[in-house]
Design an enzyme around this catalytic site. Sequence first.
Site, short mmCIF file in Angstrom:
data_model
loop_
_atom_site.label_atom_id
_atom_site.label_comp_id
_atom_site.label_asym_id
_atom_site.label_seq_id
_atom_site.Cartn_x
_atom_site.Cartn_y
_atom_site.Cartn_z
N ALA A 113 -3.97 22.60 -23.83
CA ALA A 113 -4.80 23.80 -23.88
C ALA A 113 -4.24 24.81 -24.88
O ALA A 113 -3.01 24.92 -25.02
CB ALA A 113 -4.90 24.42 -22.48
N GLY A 116 -6.49 23.41 -29.81
CA GLY A 116 -6.39 23.38 -31.26
C GLY A 116 -5.83 22.09 -31.79
O GLY A 116 -6.34 21.50 -32.76
N LYS A 117 -4.77 21.61 -31.17
CA LYS A 117 -4.14 20.37 -31.63
C LYS A 117 -4.97 19.16 -31.22
O LYS A 117 -5.09 18.19 -31.97
CB LYS A 117 -2.71 20.30 -31.11
CG LYS A 117 -1.83 21.44 -31.65
CD LYS A 117 -0.47 21.48 -31.03
CE LYS A 117 0.37 22.61 -31.63
NZ LYS A 117 -0.14 23.96 -31.29
N ARG A 140 -6.55 26.72 -17.72
CA ARG A 140 -6.38 26.60 -19.17
C ARG A 140 -7.09 25.36 -19.70
O ARG A 140 -7.62 25.37 -20.83
CB ARG A 140 -4.89 26.54 -19.52
CG ARG A 140 -4.19 27.87 -19.47
CD ARG A 140 -2.68 27.72 -19.61
NE ARG A 140 -2.29 26.87 -20.73
CZ ARG A 140 -2.19 27.27 -21.99
NH1 ARG A 140 -2.47 28.54 -22.29
NH2 ARG A 140 -1.80 26.45 -22.95
N CYS A 233 7.14 26.68 -30.32
CA CYS A 233 6.98 27.87 -31.18
C CYS A 233 8.11 28.85 -30.89
O CYS A 233 7.89 30.05 -30.73
CB CYS A 233 5.61 28.51 -30.99
SG CYS A 233 5.23 29.02 -29.29
#
Length: 468
Positions: A113, A116-117, A140, A233
Site C-alpha cells: 500500500a 505505487g510500486k 491501507r 526510505c
Amino acid sequence: MISLPESFLSKIKNLLGEDYDNFLESYNKSPLQGLRLNRIKVSPDEWEGLSVVKMDKIPWIDNGYYFDAGIFAATRHPYYYAGLYYIQEPSAQTPANVLQVKPGDRVLDLCAAPGGKSTELAAKLDGQGVLVSNDISATRAKALLKNLGVFGIKNALITSETPRNLSNVFKGYFNKILVDAPCSGEGMFRKEPAIIKNWEQYGTGYYNDLQKDILPNAVNMLAEDGYLLYSTCTFSPDENEGTIDYILTMFPELEVVSINEGYEGFDNGHPEWVGSEREEIKGAVRIWPHRMEGEGHFLCLLHKKMSSFPQYFDTHVKNIKLTKEEEAFLKSWGLKDDELTRLELHGDKLYLIPEGLPDVSGLRILRNGLYIGDRKKGRFEPSQPFAMSRTKAESKYFLDLDVEDDRVIKYLKCETIEVTKDELVKNGLDKAEKGEFILIGVNGFPLGFGKLSGTTVKNKYFAGWRMM
C-alpha cells in the site's frame, strides 16, 4: 529549513563527514514532485506527443518525470483518471524500476500500500504471470484496489495478510519479490515533516525488529534463482546495511547483486557503518537528497542461489458455467477463450483469476484477479475495473472524446452527457441498440462505461472514483 532532531543530525554528520554541510543544505530546497507512466497504456514517446505540459525526465527512471504542481494539476487531469500515470516521489520510483520483472513472472509486493510500486510491477508483467499485492493493514490495502483498478491491471491477487501466513501458502513460489519495508522514514523528513514525531517516538529499533521479522518470510517465498529487492526510505544503517547483513547470515543461499552502477548519483552501501566485513553489501544503493533530485532511499537486490521448496503450482479455479448471453457479451468486449476458462463467481460478482495460482483459500483476500462485473436479474453489468482493463480495439462500442472536450469532465463527475448524431456515426455507435453499454474514452484511453439511449449517454462511471 525544517527543524531536524539534534540526535538525527549528529548521526548523519558522523556518517557523511565533510559531505554533511551539502546534505544539510539540501533541506533548504523544496522536494520535487514526480509521476511515473503506466507502461501498459503509454510509452514516453507517446506521452511527450500528448503535449500536456513540458516535463523533465527523471534521469534514472525510464518512464518517470518531474512535474511542477503549480503548472500541472496532475490529479485533476483526465489522463490521471484514464490511468496513464501514477503520482510518486522520484526516489520512490526506483525499487520497482530496479527489480527486473518480465511478462510471465510470479511477483510479490509484500508491503504494497498504497500501490505505487505494485502498479509498476504489474505494468511490467503486461497481463502475463501474476502479481500478489499485499499489505498487512486492511485499511491501507483498500488503496490497492483503486490504484490497480485505475491502471487496468488484470492479473493481481490483492491480499491483506501477515508475511507468515502468506509464506505458508507461497513457499518457493515467487521469482521476483519486492519488500519495501516499514521503516523509520528518515529519508522523508523533508517531504513529510510529520514523520519526525513518529521517529522521535519509535526511533529505528522498533522498525529494525519488524524488518527482521518480515524478511525471512519473504525469503521463504522466493524460488530458486529468484530475486528479492529490499528497500527503505531511511538513512539508518541498522535498518539498511544491518538488516542485509542479518539476512545474509541467516540465509547463506542468498547473495547481493550489485545495482549501484545505474546512475552517477547513486551512493554504494556501507557495510563498515554496521561493523560488517561483507564487501558485497557495497553493491547496494543509497540515494541522498544532496546528490540526487529526490528524497532518501536504500535498495539492495538479493539473489537466491538454491531453494528447498517446491516450484510447480496448478491454477485453482472454480470455473463457472456462463449463459450464452454472458459469453457473447464478454467476447464482444475482448475476453479471449482461455480467459473464459478462468472465471469464478463470488456471490453475484464475476472475476477473471490470474494464471498459475496455488490454492489461496484461507487467506484474507480483498480481490482475486480482475473484477469483471455483476450478474443482475436477466442481465450482466460490467464493472469499472473491467472498463479500465479494456483497450479501444477490444471494445464493442467506444465513444472517443478529445481531452479538451468539456464532456470529459462532466462524465468524470458522473453527469449525463449528450452526443450528436454525427458523433454516433463517426464512432460506430449508430449500430448500438438502446440501453447498450458503451465505453467512454479520452483520446483513445478508456474512462468508464455509459448506457446509450438515442443521443443521451447515461453515466455508469463508478461514483466512488468520481472527480470532486
